[in-house]
Design an enzyme around this catalytic site. Sequence first.
Site, PDB file in Angstrom:
ATOM      1  N   CYS A 113       0.820  -1.223   0.000  1.00 16.10           N
ATOM      2  CA  CYS A 113       0.000   0.000   0.000  1.00 16.10           C
ATOM      3  C   CYS A 113       0.848   1.265   0.000  1.00 16.10           C
ATOM      4  O   CYS A 113       0.388   2.334  -0.396  1.00 16.10           O
ATOM      5  CB  CYS A 113      -0.916   0.011   1.228  1.00 16.10           C
ATOM      6  SG  CYS A 113      -1.930  -1.469   1.327  1.00 16.10           S
ATOM      7  N   HIS A 257      -3.908   6.743   1.132  1.00  9.59           N
ATOM      8  CA  HIS A 257      -4.132   5.425   0.531  1.00  9.59           C
ATOM      9  C   HIS A 257      -5.539   4.998   0.916  1.00  9.59           C
ATOM     10  O   HIS A 257      -5.935   5.108   2.077  1.00  9.59           O
ATOM     11  CB  HIS A 257      -3.082   4.445   1.058  1.00  9.59           C
ATOM     12  CG  HIS A 257      -3.509   3.023   0.923  1.00  9.59           C
ATOM     13  ND1 HIS A 257      -3.904   2.490  -0.273  1.00  9.59           N
ATOM     14  CD2 HIS A 257      -3.654   2.022   1.843  1.00  9.59           C
ATOM     15  CE1 HIS A 257      -4.254   1.229  -0.096  1.00  9.59           C
ATOM     16  NE2 HIS A 257      -4.110   0.929   1.177  1.00  9.59           N
ATOM     17  N   ASN A 287     -10.128  -1.083  -2.238  1.00 10.63           N
ATOM     18  CA  ASN A 287      -8.716  -0.836  -1.924  1.00 10.63           C
ATOM     19  C   ASN A 287      -7.872  -1.350  -3.096  1.00 10.63           C
ATOM     20  O   ASN A 287      -7.823  -2.556  -3.331  1.00 10.63           O
ATOM     21  CB  ASN A 287      -8.371  -1.573  -0.625  1.00 10.63           C
ATOM     22  CG  ASN A 287      -6.929  -1.400  -0.196  1.00 10.63           C
ATOM     23  OD1 ASN A 287      -6.064  -1.080  -0.996  1.00 10.63           O
ATOM     24  ND2 ASN A 287      -6.672  -1.642   1.085  1.00 10.63           N
TER      25      ASN A 287
HETATM   26  N1  ACO Z   1     -19.134 -10.149   5.357  1.00  6.35           N
HETATM   27  C1  ACO Z   1     -19.866 -10.493   6.407  1.00  6.35           C
HETATM   28  N2  ACO Z   1     -19.330 -10.817   7.587  1.00  6.35           N
HETATM   29  C2  ACO Z   1     -17.996 -10.810   7.692  1.00  6.35           C
HETATM   30  C3  ACO Z   1     -17.161 -10.460   6.610  1.00  6.35           C
HETATM   31  C4  ACO Z   1     -17.782 -10.120   5.391  1.00  6.35           C
HETATM   32  N3  ACO Z   1     -17.092  -9.772   4.304  1.00  6.35           N
HETATM   33  N4  ACO Z   1     -15.881 -10.527   7.006  1.00  6.35           N
HETATM   34  C5  ACO Z   1     -15.895 -10.916   8.288  1.00  6.35           C
HETATM   35  N5  ACO Z   1     -17.167 -11.075   8.706  1.00  6.35           N
HETATM   36  C6  ACO Z   1     -17.654 -11.485  10.005  1.00  6.35           C
HETATM   37  C7  ACO Z   1     -16.619 -12.203  10.831  1.00  6.35           C
HETATM   38  O1  ACO Z   1     -16.597 -13.569  10.520  1.00  6.35           O
HETATM   39  C8  ACO Z   1     -17.125 -11.970  12.232  1.00  6.35           C
HETATM   40  O2  ACO Z   1     -18.151 -12.861  12.507  1.00  6.35           O
HETATM   41  P1  ACO Z   1     -18.322 -13.508  13.974  1.00  6.35           P
HETATM   42  O3  ACO Z   1     -18.567 -12.352  14.892  1.00  6.35           O
HETATM   43  O4  ACO Z   1     -19.492 -14.416  13.828  1.00  6.35           O
HETATM   44  O5  ACO Z   1     -17.029 -14.207  14.262  1.00  6.35           O
HETATM   45  C9  ACO Z   1     -17.754 -10.581  12.141  1.00  6.35           C
HETATM   46  O6  ACO Z   1     -17.971 -10.314  10.751  1.00  6.35           O
HETATM   47  C10 ACO Z   1     -16.869  -9.502  12.708  1.00  6.35           C
HETATM   48  O7  ACO Z   1     -15.561  -9.707  12.200  1.00  6.35           O
HETATM   49  P2  ACO Z   1     -14.404  -8.755  12.606  1.00  6.35           P
HETATM   50  O8  ACO Z   1     -13.153  -9.181  11.893  1.00  6.35           O
HETATM   51  O9  ACO Z   1     -14.366  -8.619  14.073  1.00  6.35           O
HETATM   52  O10 ACO Z   1     -14.953  -7.422  11.973  1.00  6.35           O
HETATM   53  P3  ACO Z   1     -14.395  -6.009  12.158  1.00  6.35           P
HETATM   54  O11 ACO Z   1     -15.450  -5.155  12.735  1.00  6.35           O
HETATM   55  O12 ACO Z   1     -13.049  -5.979  12.768  1.00  6.35           O
HETATM   56  O13 ACO Z   1     -14.218  -5.559  10.628  1.00  6.35           O
HETATM   57  C11 ACO Z   1     -12.527  -5.285   8.969  1.00  6.35           C
HETATM   58  C12 ACO Z   1     -13.349  -6.278   9.757  1.00  6.35           C
HETATM   59  C13 ACO Z   1     -13.451  -4.439   8.092  1.00  6.35           C
HETATM   60  C14 ACO Z   1     -11.560  -6.025   8.076  1.00  6.35           C
HETATM   61  C15 ACO Z   1     -11.808  -4.402   9.994  1.00  6.35           C
HETATM   62  O14 ACO Z   1     -11.056  -5.170  10.891  1.00  6.35           O
HETATM   63  C16 ACO Z   1     -10.935  -3.411   9.352  1.00  6.35           C
HETATM   64  O15 ACO Z   1     -11.398  -2.425   8.817  1.00  6.35           O
HETATM   65  N6  ACO Z   1      -9.591  -3.623   9.433  1.00  6.35           N
HETATM   66  C17 ACO Z   1      -8.656  -2.836   8.735  1.00  6.35           C
HETATM   67  C18 ACO Z   1      -8.160  -3.668   7.647  1.00  6.35           C
HETATM   68  C19 ACO Z   1      -8.150  -2.969   6.335  1.00  6.35           C
HETATM   69  O16 ACO Z   1      -8.800  -2.012   6.066  1.00  6.35           O
HETATM   70  N7  ACO Z   1      -7.361  -3.546   5.490  1.00  6.35           N
HETATM   71  C20 ACO Z   1      -7.216  -3.028   4.199  1.00  6.35           C
HETATM   72  C21 ACO Z   1      -6.013  -3.614   3.622  1.00  6.35           C
HETATM   73  S1  ACO Z   1      -4.618  -3.096   4.488  1.00  6.35           S
HETATM   74  C22 ACO Z   1      -4.393  -1.566   4.070  1.00  6.35           C
HETATM   75  O17 ACO Z   1      -4.641  -1.168   2.974  1.00  6.35           O
HETATM   76  C23 ACO Z   1      -3.909  -0.675   5.123  1.00  6.35           C
END
Ligand code: ACO
Length: 330
Positions: A113, A257, A287
């Site tokens: 990124c 980004h 992204n």
């Molecule tokens: N659709 C539906 N449900 C989902 C999905 C999806 N695509 N993905 C995960 N879930 C579920 C999980 O299984 C979990 O279910 P459970 O509670 O039954 O176990 C629930 O949703 C919550 O999962 P979490 O991982 O706790 O969700 P969170 O609120 O943390 O959101 C996310 C996940 C969006 C990835 C978040 O952690 C985030 O924004 N992280 C930053 C990562 C990022 O943006 N990366 C981009 C690439 S890196 C970069 O460019 C910097």
Amino acid sequence: MRRARITGVGHYAPPRVVTNFDLEKMMDTSDEWIRERTGIVERRWVDEDTATSDLAAEASKKALQMAELKPEEIDFIIFATLSPDYYFPGSGCLLQHKLGINHIGALDVRNQCCGFIYGLSIADQYIRTGTYNKILLVGAEVQSKGLNLSTEGRDVAVLFGDGAGAVVIEPTDEDRGILSTHLHADGRFATELCVEYPGSAAPQGATHQMLNEERFFPKMNGREVFKHAAIRFPQVIQEALEANGFCTQDIGLIIPHQANLRISEAMRTRLGLPPEKVYNNIQRYGNTTAASIPIALSEALSEGRIQDNDMVILAAFGSGFTWASAAIRW
Ligand code: ACO
């Protein structure tokens, strides 16, 4: 004083639009979940025959057109991507060939990124020292072919999209252009967001096991990434401001980004900036990793969000972990 200045910008995204509703048909996810957690509404995916260097070539042609240059006038290529056409050779060589240029150097940058800002920093040094005069810097990604599109991979698959952005960088004697770049990495967190395979860390003969375990798909500790990104983005922007004696009021536009709308919002709130000071287009592209900043820069320019002499700050955080910023007087 010789500085480096961006004289051409262009972007290209494949025409196929994939909405959150399309993803609902492939995996157990929902438009609501994706929008709420990431801000993403749709992304672009390539067709079977398109590779990363193809997207890069299209974006490059547009950047060259804006800079009023022919491909053969470029004297160096820098290509940032985490999704190269091949494991080797680098996509820079393939882009060079697709643009019909011979013999000039082509460097691949693998800082995910942060790849575009790392590449910008390299271009800045080459221009300042007089080594090169017309550098083509591209960030391009085809993520869609490398994602796990089943429910198992949904946490990562819904985030990423395909696209490319390119800039041409030339010298200027004016008091504008790239003022500073700031690069960081912390390898302790390398496995929090990574693709393991193919790679030399795997033991000899582990190929079949790695394939069976599907370790060629990206894996991410989303919460850890979020936590670090929310701190590093504002930190590295402050670093860019302080290095140039500026404060947040001097910012014309921040182009982060496009990782996640919630990360951008957390950064904006922490810096105390109004919404119009931070550019977001993740809603339409997802992204696109190394391509996200040059695509956003290209759109911000064409929408008139950047004017001459504006202070533009680029900032990124991603796999590595890496984080970086650049201060540009436009
Ligand atoms: N659709 C539906 N449900 C989902 C999905 C999806 N695509 N993905 C995960 N879930 C579920 C999980 O299984 C979990 O279910 P459970 O509670 O039954 O176990 C629930 O949703 C919550 O999962 P979490 O991982 O706790 O969700 P969170 O609120 O943390 O959101 C996310 C996940 C969006 C990835 C978040 O952690 C985030 O924004 N992280 C930053 C990562 C990022 O943006 N990366 C981009 C690439 S890196 C970069 O460019 C910097």
